[in-house]
Design a protein around this motif. Sequence first.
Motif, short mmCIF file in Angstrom:
data_model
loop_
_atom_site.label_atom_id
_atom_site.label_comp_id
_atom_site.label_asym_id
_atom_site.label_seq_id
_atom_site.Cartn_x
_atom_site.Cartn_y
_atom_site.Cartn_z
N PHE A 120 15.25 21.32 -12.86
CA PHE A 120 16.35 21.37 -13.44
C PHE A 120 17.31 19.84 -13.29
O PHE A 120 17.78 19.52 -13.93
CB PHE A 120 17.06 22.38 -12.84
N LEU A 121 16.94 19.34 -11.92
CA LEU A 121 17.42 18.08 -11.60
C LEU A 121 16.99 17.07 -12.79
O LEU A 121 17.83 16.34 -13.02
CB LEU A 121 17.23 17.76 -10.30
N GLU A 122 15.80 17.06 -13.01
CA GLU A 122 15.12 15.96 -13.75
C GLU A 122 15.76 16.34 -15.26
O GLU A 122 16.14 15.10 -15.78
CB GLU A 122 13.63 16.26 -13.89
N LYS A 123 15.93 17.41 -15.67
CA LYS A 123 16.52 17.53 -17.07
C LYS A 123 18.14 17.09 -17.07
O LYS A 123 18.39 16.62 -18.12
CB LYS A 123 16.31 19.09 -17.29
N PRO B 150 14.17 13.91 -8.97
CA PRO B 150 14.35 13.63 -7.16
C PRO B 150 13.11 12.91 -6.65
O PRO B 150 12.11 13.21 -7.10
CB PRO B 150 14.31 15.29 -6.72
N LYS B 151 13.43 12.21 -5.87
CA LYS B 151 12.58 11.50 -5.08
C LYS B 151 12.07 11.79 -3.76
O LYS B 151 11.14 11.22 -3.19
CB LYS B 151 13.10 9.95 -5.33
N MET B 152 13.13 12.76 -3.15
CA MET B 152 12.89 12.95 -1.79
C MET B 152 13.15 14.40 -1.68
O MET B 152 13.80 15.12 -2.47
CB MET B 152 14.04 12.25 -0.71
N LEU B 153 12.16 15.38 -0.81
CA LEU B 153 12.27 16.61 -0.31
C LEU B 153 12.81 16.61 1.16
O LEU B 153 11.98 16.11 1.90
CB LEU B 153 11.14 17.27 -0.76
N ILE B 154 13.66 17.50 1.35
CA ILE B 154 14.19 17.69 2.73
C ILE B 154 14.29 19.22 2.96
O ILE B 154 14.75 20.08 2.17
CB ILE B 154 15.44 17.16 2.97
#
Length: 405
Positions: free
Chosen positions: A94-97, A102-106
């Motif tokens: 969803f973020l990519e579209k 995204p470059k980071m996961l937390i």
Amino acid sequence: MNPKRLTFKNRNGFELAAHLYIPANQKPKFFALFAHCFTCSKNFSAVTRICTALSQNGIAALSFDFTGLGMSEGEFSESSFTSNISDLLDASAFLEKEYATPKMLIGHSLGGAAVLYAAAEMKDIEAVVTIAAPAFPGHVRHLFKESIDEIEKSGSAEVNIGGRPFRISKSFIDDLEQKPLSSFLNKLRKSLLIMHSPQDEIVEVSNAAEIYNATHHPKSFISLDGATHLISNPQDSEYIAEVIGSWSKRYVLVDVEKQVNDTRGNQVFVRLSGEKYTTEVMTPNHHLIADEPIDLGGADLGPNPYDLLMASLGSCTAMTLRMYAERKKWPLEQVSVFLNHEKVHLSDSAHPEDKSAKVSQFTRIIEIEGDLDAEQRHRLLEISNKCPVHRTLQEEIIIQTMLAK
């Protein structure tokens, strides 16, 4: 509005509720995905505080409710640890579209374990951050250990976690048991930041050691000394975000070109950012935080508006004296300015008890260092009254206010 309220659909057709925290300049260094703890939600205090602070550090953060939790659709009893992982993959898509990859996961607690699994399937993720994460997802069994027999016997049971009822299914437990992190962590090729409190009574710090020992460099460990498992102290949340922001400068590739803050053609841009009065202040090239003290309902994350006003007067005073001394070639070494503000009665007021008879008084104490004689020091004192901010505060001021179109 920060955060921005969003929804997106996962692969099973359920609509998941999300919050997107965007930096005030609308130009994030990069996007991050945040996975909340077991049975928590995007509205959990630690999640909102950390994501807010991340946005104040220039990182856009998306947090969302896993299937069946918070405002997301679906039944929690029909979800699983595997579905949490797939929800993360769908949130990333969803973020990519809609925004950027995204470059980071937390991830916090069980969410930390989930991001470790999800990262292995996300080629564009460059860095992973875990906060109080278990080395074995099945660790959460202890939260409902008294109901394990009933779950095994009946297939599910209603348990109380954090004062709220949840239905836990046997398939959920079985799924947790089949996900040992040790089976794939040595294959993980992402920069890793592990954050854990030595005093964590829910997930012992030894879990952090297991994750650390099972992974390859680059990896870092930060001790959250004194923090609780649920990161209940707001200062711990701020610290976590600041560390992530600093750490990411080395391990997340971003455009190194300095970006000019978008103040929409104005000299200064200010917006509320946080749960109460925390306010971000931006000029085209700088960013700072203003707030109210805790006893007035604020979070005390920055100076209050009057402190900033005094800071303007003090900094302008010091700069003006430096400029004057340089022109005169005087040996001025240092200028320190101490300021105070109070409301005082007008000495010639006919009704001194009337609040309207009071005016603002700024007291400015100037400390000058250098091989200067009495006459030079006196002249510098006179010059201090000619600094631009001083003169602005003493002249008639017109403030025009209008609503933005």
